[in-house]
Design an enzyme around this catalytic site. Structure first.
Site, PDB file in Angstrom:
ATOM      1  N   TYR A  82       0.828  -1.199   0.000  1.00 20.83           N
ATOM      2  CA  TYR A  82       0.000   0.000   0.000  1.00 20.83           C
ATOM      3  C   TYR A  82       0.871   1.261   0.000  1.00 20.83           C
ATOM      4  CZ  TYR A  82      -4.288  -2.539   1.382  1.00 20.83           C
ATOM      5  OH  TYR A  82      -5.376  -3.370   1.431  1.00 20.83           O
TER       6      TYR A  82
ATOM      7  N   TYR B 210      -0.460 -10.003   1.066  1.00 21.15           N
ATOM      8  CA  TYR B 210       0.587  -9.409   1.904  1.00 21.15           C
ATOM      9  C   TYR B 210       0.482  -9.923   3.344  1.00 21.15           C
ATOM     10  CZ  TYR B 210      -3.248  -6.204   3.157  1.00 21.15           C
ATOM     11  OH  TYR B 210      -4.446  -5.671   3.558  1.00 21.15           O
TER      12      TYR B 210
ATOM     13  N   ARG C  39      -2.944 -11.815   4.098  1.00 21.45           N
ATOM     14  CA  ARG C  39      -4.259 -11.429   3.601  1.00 21.45           C
ATOM     15  C   ARG C  39      -4.432 -11.869   2.161  1.00 21.45           C
ATOM     16  NH1 ARG C  39      -8.047  -7.891   4.525  1.00 21.45           N
ATOM     17  NH2 ARG C  39      -9.047  -9.891   4.239  1.00 21.45           N
TER      18      ARG C  39
ATOM     19  N   HIS D 242      -7.419  -8.530  -2.272  1.00 25.52           N
ATOM     20  CA  HIS D 242      -8.732  -7.927  -2.063  1.00 25.52           C
ATOM     21  C   HIS D 242      -8.703  -6.460  -2.451  1.00 25.52           C
ATOM     22  CE1 HIS D 242      -6.510  -7.086   1.654  1.00 25.52           C
ATOM     23  NE2 HIS D 242      -7.293  -6.023   1.785  1.00 25.52           N
TER      24      HIS D 242
ATOM     25  N   HIS E  45     -10.750  -2.870  -1.324  1.00 25.44           N
ATOM     26  CA  HIS E  45     -11.667  -2.219  -0.398  1.00 25.44           C
ATOM     27  C   HIS E  45     -12.633  -1.339  -1.175  1.00 25.44           C
ATOM     28  CE1 HIS E  45      -9.188  -3.239   3.173  1.00 25.44           C
ATOM     29  NE2 HIS E  45      -8.171  -3.084   2.336  1.00 25.44           N
TER      30      HIS E  45
END
Length: 233
Positions: free
Chosen positions: A100, A139, A149, A152, A154
């Protein structure tokens, strides 16, 4: 739009396997505050208020980002299957390496100078939306030993007022990490399957991008599971 705390498909505030819920889950029963006109009305014309939609996350910089280009499309619907137009959908995600643009994200994966991972679309008169991005990577997240995780995206939906905000996550089919992910598993089956997009050849564009379809149902029997708040990056 209103968040239904007693909906069977919504994740509980306390899910012990999801470690941070142990400290942030409320200790007392929540109070239901009646919504007045202040909470249920708001500005009109999201485009004028927020600027033009940012529906292509792959064209925001000088070059193309790394990773598999994908298209995500679908509709926002109410409990009766009717379209919900003029709904803002905010998008944020990790890049193809699972990183991110976030000060607290310090794991050993590269940033992509051509990918910020944030976008925004507004549903049309038929409740339809469409955006272009790259498939995010998995990640590590430190919840437990060797915790990763699943890939995905959001999604945050804004209704007619700022108080009517719903947050959810979109997962991808055939991802083995979904079965062992505490955040995904906070949503019981069969509702968890509503968080998984489906591959769609009609959305796929030849020689350019794979397509996935993901419809969001706001209330009722087929409601998409929503989070009360988002604490995962």
């Amino acid at each position: 739009m209103s968040y239904a705390h007693d909906d069977a498909g919504s994740p509980p505030a306390l899910f012990p396997d999801y470690g941070s819920t142990r400290t942030r889950a409320p200790m007392q029963a929540p109070l239901r505050v009646p919504q007045t006109r202040t909470e249920t009305t708001g500005p009109t014309g999201w485009e004028r208020l927020m600027g033009p939609a940012l529906a292509d996350l792959t064209t925001q910089h000088a070059g193309a980002p790394q990773g598999q280009r994908i298209i995500v499309a679908g509709r926002v619907l109410d409990e009766d299957g009717h379209a919900v137009p003029n709904t803002v959908m905010e998008i944020w995600q990790a890049n193809a390496a699972g990183r991110y643009i976030h000060a607290k994200d310090q794991w050993d994966a590269p940033h992509d100078p051509n990918f910020t991972g944030a976008g925004r679309v507004v549903t049309d008169a038929q409740g339809r939306y469409r955006f272009v991005t790259v498939r995010p990577g998995a990640y590590p997240w430190g919840n437990h030993r060797n915790a990763w995780r699943p890939a995905h995206i959001h999604l945050s939906l804004l209704g007619p007022a700022f108080a009517t905000r719903l947050v959810t996550q979109l997962y991808f089919p055939d991802d083995p990490l979904i079965e062992i992910d505490p955040i995904a598993n906070a949503v019981p089956m069969p509702y968890r399957q509503r968080l998984v997009a489906r591959f769609d050849m009609d959305v796929t564009e030849p020689n350019w991008a794979l397509g996935y379809r993901f419809d969001v149902v706001l209330k009722g029997r087929d409601q998409t599971p929503f989070e009360e708040d988002d604490h995962d990056h």
